[in-house]
Scaffold this motif. Structure first.
Motif, mmCIF file in Angstrom:
data_model
loop_
_atom_site.group_PDB
_atom_site.id
_atom_site.type_symbol
_atom_site.label_atom_id
_atom_site.label_comp_id
_atom_site.label_asym_id
_atom_site.label_seq_id
_atom_site.Cartn_x
_atom_site.Cartn_y
_atom_site.Cartn_z
ATOM 1 N N LYS A 106 0.822 -1.222 0.000
ATOM 2 C CA LYS A 106 0.000 0.000 0.000
ATOM 3 C C LYS A 106 0.851 1.264 0.000
ATOM 4 C CE LYS A 106 -1.979 -1.263 3.795
ATOM 5 N NZ LYS A 106 -1.382 -2.615 3.799
ATOM 6 N N THR A 107 1.780 1.322 0.963
ATOM 7 C CA THR A 107 2.570 2.542 1.129
ATOM 8 C C THR A 107 3.427 2.798 -0.108
ATOM 9 O OG1 THR A 107 2.532 2.202 3.507
ATOM 10 C CG2 THR A 107 4.224 3.671 2.665
ATOM 11 N N THR A 108 4.073 1.755 -0.590
ATOM 12 C CA THR A 108 4.902 1.878 -1.793
ATOM 13 C C THR A 108 4.041 2.325 -2.980
ATOM 14 O OG1 THR A 108 6.117 -0.027 -0.933
ATOM 15 C CG2 THR A 108 6.610 0.628 -3.179
ATOM 16 N N SER A 147 -2.386 7.882 7.358
ATOM 17 C CA SER A 147 -3.402 7.393 8.300
ATOM 18 C C SER A 147 -3.112 5.996 8.831
ATOM 19 C CB SER A 147 -4.794 7.432 7.658
ATOM 20 O OG SER A 147 -5.177 8.766 7.430
ATOM 21 N N ASP A 148 -1.894 5.509 8.597
ATOM 22 C CA ASP A 148 -1.490 4.295 9.294
ATOM 23 C C ASP A 148 -0.820 4.748 10.574
ATOM 24 O OD1 ASP A 148 -0.432 2.021 10.325
ATOM 25 O OD2 ASP A 148 0.634 1.382 8.531
ATOM 26 N N THR A 149 -1.623 4.928 11.610
ATOM 27 C CA THR A 149 -1.067 5.409 12.879
ATOM 28 C C THR A 149 -0.786 4.230 13.810
ATOM 29 O OG1 THR A 149 -3.319 5.694 13.673
ATOM 30 C CG2 THR A 149 -2.247 7.638 12.763
ATOM 31 N N PHE A 150 -0.906 3.057 13.217
ATOM 32 C CA PHE A 150 -0.762 1.828 13.987
ATOM 33 C C PHE A 150 0.701 1.506 14.250
ATOM 34 C CE2 PHE A 150 -2.311 -2.578 14.796
ATOM 35 C CZ PHE A 150 -3.394 -2.201 15.565
ATOM 36 N N ARG A 151 1.533 1.763 13.241
ATOM 37 C CA ARG A 151 2.958 1.500 13.370
ATOM 38 C C ARG A 151 3.709 2.812 13.186
ATOM 39 N NH1 ARG A 151 5.497 -1.472 9.387
ATOM 40 N NH2 ARG A 151 4.051 -0.533 7.934
ATOM 41 N N ALA A 152 4.561 3.158 14.131
ATOM 42 C CA ALA A 152 5.326 4.398 14.039
ATOM 43 C C ALA A 152 6.191 4.384 12.776
ATOM 44 C CB ALA A 152 6.188 4.570 15.278
ATOM 45 N N GLU A 182 7.225 7.009 9.211
ATOM 46 C CA GLU A 182 8.590 7.329 8.764
ATOM 47 C C GLU A 182 8.793 6.939 7.302
ATOM 48 O OE1 GLU A 182 10.565 9.245 10.283
ATOM 49 O OE2 GLU A 182 9.019 9.262 11.846
ATOM 50 N N GLN A 183 8.303 5.739 6.973
ATOM 51 C CA GLN A 183 8.438 5.213 5.605
ATOM 52 C C GLN A 183 7.776 6.177 4.608
ATOM 53 O OE1 GLN A 183 6.229 1.592 5.175
ATOM 54 N NE2 GLN A 183 6.984 1.147 3.115
ATOM 55 N N LEU A 184 6.594 6.653 4.955
ATOM 56 C CA LEU A 184 5.884 7.577 4.062
ATOM 57 C C LEU A 184 6.576 8.931 4.005
ATOM 58 C CD1 LEU A 184 2.006 7.496 4.336
ATOM 59 C CD2 LEU A 184 3.405 7.432 2.278
ATOM 60 N N ILE A 196 -4.797 8.696 0.787
ATOM 61 C CA ILE A 196 -4.871 8.261 2.183
ATOM 62 C C ILE A 196 -4.327 6.847 2.347
ATOM 63 C CG2 ILE A 196 -6.427 7.868 4.148
ATOM 64 C CD1 ILE A 196 -8.327 9.947 2.900
ATOM 65 N N ASP A 197 -3.239 6.764 3.120
ATOM 66 C CA ASP A 197 -2.656 5.450 3.439
ATOM 67 C C ASP A 197 -3.373 4.918 4.686
ATOM 68 O OD1 ASP A 197 -0.979 3.284 3.293
ATOM 69 O OD2 ASP A 197 0.727 4.249 4.278
ATOM 70 N N THR A 198 -3.519 3.636 4.804
ATOM 71 C CA THR A 198 -4.171 3.079 5.989
ATOM 72 C C THR A 198 -3.350 1.911 6.531
ATOM 73 O OG1 THR A 198 -5.484 1.525 4.679
ATOM 74 C CG2 THR A 198 -6.498 3.656 5.144
#
Ligand SMILES: Nc1nc2c(ncn2[C@@H]2O[C@H](COP(=O)(O)OP(=O)(O)O)[C@@H](O)[C@H]2O)c(=O)[nH]1
Ligand SMILES: [Mg+2]
Length: 303
Positions: free
Chosen positions: A121-123, A144-149, A153-155, A196-198
């Protein structure tokens, strides 16, 4: 005089008695072996069992009883007929031309990307932002992926590389509110598209699905993109069914097609869910996102 006779013979041969020498009717036993071979080929290419059977049933219906010239190559007729029906299915589910939609829609055009963990997704969002930029379309990313810190950073790295703004959420922050902020920012800065990334969600995780429903409710996206990993084979189809039943989606992006996969899931998606594949991820660089093309797929399937 001789010529006239020839003409008569020619006329006769196109009549009923002589047909038997020129034409023959395709019978089930003529195609049985070929169909078995195609069954193997489709299953090997990750087309689901159900869809393979449906396709071959349609193929038989089209072929059996058909009159062909004796001189014609039956194998060629069978494969051409199969290719044609596959192409029909793939083009019937005509993909949405996202770039065109963006150009004619009011700003900002909102896209939510979702799918299970690790599918890309992020890529894909980074590639998508790059494609938009190349087409003169501005975008903002909502992390909006607040699940993993680490996801933030990756985004952030991609956003920096691509010189595209990004709205972050603190670790554990409400992902819907991050999306809301990104949409507000796009409105005030006249940005064309919000991406929007999730967080990745397993289809068994009810909490995460409810969270995704909230994001969709608040962001009211123009389009919902399900990201699927082609390496997953038929698992991708199961994921698609689950997401369709729980939240619904409009378009698929199939990633990791650069690996040695045939991607038969594209066909299963079209047959079973009437869902188009819009783009393919074909590598890890920003320009490794290509529009899906039925012809390309058929070539890949049949070699
Ligand atoms: N070879 C290849 N790798 C990909 C592709 N898309 C994503 N990846 C890789 O898959 C891994 C997971 O991607 P990521 O975007 O973090 O997945 P997410 O968890 O869905 O956000 C990363 O190592 C990516 O580089 C692709 O099209 N081809
Ligand atoms: Mg991610």
């Amino acid at each position: 005089m001789k010529k006239e006779n020839e003409e008569i013979t020619e006329k006769k041969s196109s009549g009923s008695i002589f047909d038997i020498f020129k034409y023959k009717e395709i019978k089930e036993k003529d195609v049985e072996e070929l169909i078995e071979e195609l069954r193997y080929q489709l299953l090997e290419s990750d087309v689901s069992y159900e869809v393979t059977e449906k396709i071959l049933e349609d193929l038989k219906t089209n072929l059996i009883g058909k009159k062909i010239r004796r001189s014609e190559d039956l194998e060629k007729i069978v494969t051409e007929s199969l290719k044609k029906s596959i192409e029909e299915v793939l083009t019937k589910n005509r993909s949405i031309d996202v770039l065109e939609e963006i150009k004619k829609s009011p700003k900002p055009y909102v896209i939510v990307f979702f799918g299970i963990n690790g599918v890309g997704k992020t890529t894909t969002i980074a590639k998508f932002a790059y494609m938009l930029k190349k087409n003169g379309i501005s975008s903002i990313i909502s992390a909006s992926d607040t699940f993993r810190a680490a996801a933030q950073e990756q985004l952030a790295i991609h956003a920096k590389n691509l010189e595209i703004p990004m709205v972050r959420g603190k670790y554990g922050a409400d992902p819907a509110s991050v999306a809301f902020d990104a949409i507000q920012a796009a409105k005030s800065r006249n940005i064309d598209v919000v991406l929007i990334d999730t967080a990745g969600r397993m289809h068994t995780d009810a909490d995460l699905i409810n969270e995704l429903k909230r994001i969709l409710k608040i962001a009211k996206p123009n389009i919902r993109i399900l990201v699927l990993d082609s390496l997953g084979g038929n698992d991708a189809l199961e994921q698609a069914k689950y997401f369709e039943n729980s939240v619904g989606f409009d378009l698929v992006i199939l990633t990791k097609v650069d690996a040695d996969v045939k991607g038969g899931v594209v066909l299963s998606l079209a047959y079973e869910l009437n869902k188009p594949v819009g783009y393919l991820g074909v590598g890890q660089s920003y320009d490794d996102l290509i529009p899906f093309d039925a012809e390309w797929f058929i070539k890949r399937l049949f070699g």
